[in-house]
Motif scaffolding. Structure first.
Motif, PDB file in Angstrom:
ATOM      1  N   ASP A 150       0.822  -1.211   0.000  1.00  0.00           N
ATOM      2  CA  ASP A 150       0.000   0.000   0.000  1.00  0.00           C
ATOM      3  C   ASP A 150       0.858   1.264   0.000  1.00  0.00           C
ATOM      4  OD1 ASP A 150      -2.141  -1.673   0.073  1.00  0.00           O
ATOM      5  OD2 ASP A 150      -2.590  -1.374   2.201  1.00  0.00           O
ATOM      6  N   ASP A 151       1.960   1.238   0.769  1.00  0.00           N
ATOM      7  CA  ASP A 151       2.810   2.421   0.864  1.00  0.00           C
ATOM      8  C   ASP A 151       3.393   2.799  -0.491  1.00  0.00           C
ATOM      9  OD1 ASP A 151       2.301   2.644   3.520  1.00  0.00           O
ATOM     10  OD2 ASP A 151       4.203   1.795   4.195  1.00  0.00           O
ATOM     11  N   ARG A 154       2.084   5.588  -2.850  1.00  0.00           N
ATOM     12  CA  ARG A 154       2.443   7.003  -2.702  1.00  0.00           C
ATOM     13  C   ARG A 154       3.474   7.434  -3.733  1.00  0.00           C
ATOM     14  NH1 ARG A 154       3.872   6.805   3.752  1.00  0.00           N
ATOM     15  NH2 ARG A 154       1.981   5.747   4.466  1.00  0.00           N
ATOM     16  N   LEU A 155       4.156   6.478  -4.330  1.00  0.00           N
ATOM     17  CA  LEU A 155       5.237   6.782  -5.246  1.00  0.00           C
ATOM     18  C   LEU A 155       4.744   6.893  -6.688  1.00  0.00           C
ATOM     19  CD1 LEU A 155       7.987   4.320  -3.968  1.00  0.00           C
ATOM     20  CD2 LEU A 155       7.460   6.618  -3.133  1.00  0.00           C
ATOM     21  N   THR A 156       5.415   7.715  -7.465  1.00  0.00           N
ATOM     22  CA  THR A 156       5.145   7.750  -8.897  1.00  0.00           C
ATOM     23  C   THR A 156       5.759   6.499  -9.530  1.00  0.00           C
ATOM     24  OG1 THR A 156       7.198   8.897  -9.435  1.00  0.00           O
ATOM     25  CG2 THR A 156       5.289  10.265  -8.866  1.00  0.00           C
ATOM     26  N   LYS A 196       8.624  10.145   1.041  1.00  0.00           N
ATOM     27  CA  LYS A 196       7.247   9.634   0.973  1.00  0.00           C
ATOM     28  C   LYS A 196       7.058   8.368   1.808  1.00  0.00           C
ATOM     29  CE  LYS A 196       6.062  11.509  -3.592  1.00  0.00           C
ATOM     30  NZ  LYS A 196       5.669  11.191  -4.989  1.00  0.00           N
ATOM     31  N   LEU A 197       8.108   7.544   1.895  1.00  0.00           N
ATOM     32  CA  LEU A 197       7.999   6.279   2.624  1.00  0.00           C
ATOM     33  C   LEU A 197       8.516   6.388   4.058  1.00  0.00           C
ATOM     34  CD1 LEU A 197       9.109   3.785  -0.175  1.00  0.00           C
ATOM     35  CD2 LEU A 197       6.777   4.372   0.547  1.00  0.00           C
TER      36      LEU A 197
END
Length: 221
Positions: A150-151, A154-156, A196-197
């Motif tokens: 899921d995390d 958040r990334l492109t 982001k992570l």
């Protein structure tokens, strides 16, 4: 100046590292510790940039000391580099999970030690080619089953691609060549993925790449 704390129960090892590091114009040794408890005290007192931490030490071993340092919000800027031998690989894997920025074998070449200290201060992980790639593969094979990804949402797409390349041990320069971008662009993507992570540094980004299933051991070249 880059301030380094030496934590090793062997005085000859500390003396050798001190002589090498103090000879550098941009590095100074902020203190020496012969056990984990002393290392923790000196880290809190002197706030070094980098701790070179032996794993096997009396009173408190390096692994436990690393967990306390990386788990202390007040010490968030302190980078820990584990000193190890091949026989202690299993502890290295756990140390990186616990927040260590990387590891070096004790018989590393002098110029590599100096480069390593500078690298971790710049935010790079000591996950270099050769020996380390073998250790990354072993770490991945021993790690837990991939967690929910899921995390990664958040990334492109490009950030996930870059994170995967970090996971197989590529430097920013190697990533840049692979993706035909500038090293600065590659570094920017790595930094954004870390933010982001919530990764403490590049080493933790590697751990997340494996534990999320983004990278598999068989992908290593």
């Amino acid at each position: 100046m880059i301030r380094v704390l030496l934590a090793d129960d062997q005085s000859l090892v500390r003396a050798g590292f001190r002589a090498l590091l103090d000879a550098q114009p941009d590095i100074e040794v902020a203190g020496e510790a012969a056990d984990g408890e002393e290392a923790l005290r000196l880290v809190r007192e002197r706030a070094p940039d980098v701790v070179l931490m032996d794993i096997r030490m009396p009173r408190l071993d390096g692994l436990a000391a690393t967990r306390r340092i990386t788990g202390d919000a007040d010490l968030g800027d302190v980078k820990v580099v584990m000193l190890t031998t091949f026989e202690l690989d299993e502890y290295v894997f756990e140390a990186i999970r616990s927040g260590a920025s990387g590891f070096l074998v004790k018989d590393t070449e002098p110029d590599e030690l100096v480069r390593a200290v500078r690298a971790v201060v710049d935010g790079d992980a000591l996950l270099s080619p050769g020996v380390t790639r073998r250790l990354i593969a072993e770490f991945a094979a021993r790690s837990k089953e991939p967690a929910a990804a899921d995390d990664l949402a958040r990334l492109t797409e490009r950030e996930r691609e870059v994170m995967a390349l970090v996971g197989i041990g590529l430097s920013n320069e190697e990533i840049a060549r692979r993706l035909v971008v500038s090293p600065l662009t590659a570094k920017t993507h790595v930094s954004r993925a870390m933010v982001k992570l919530g990764a403490r540094d590049r080493a933790q980004l590697v751990v997340l790449a494996y534990e999320s299933g983004l990278v598999r051991p068989g992908w290593l070249g």
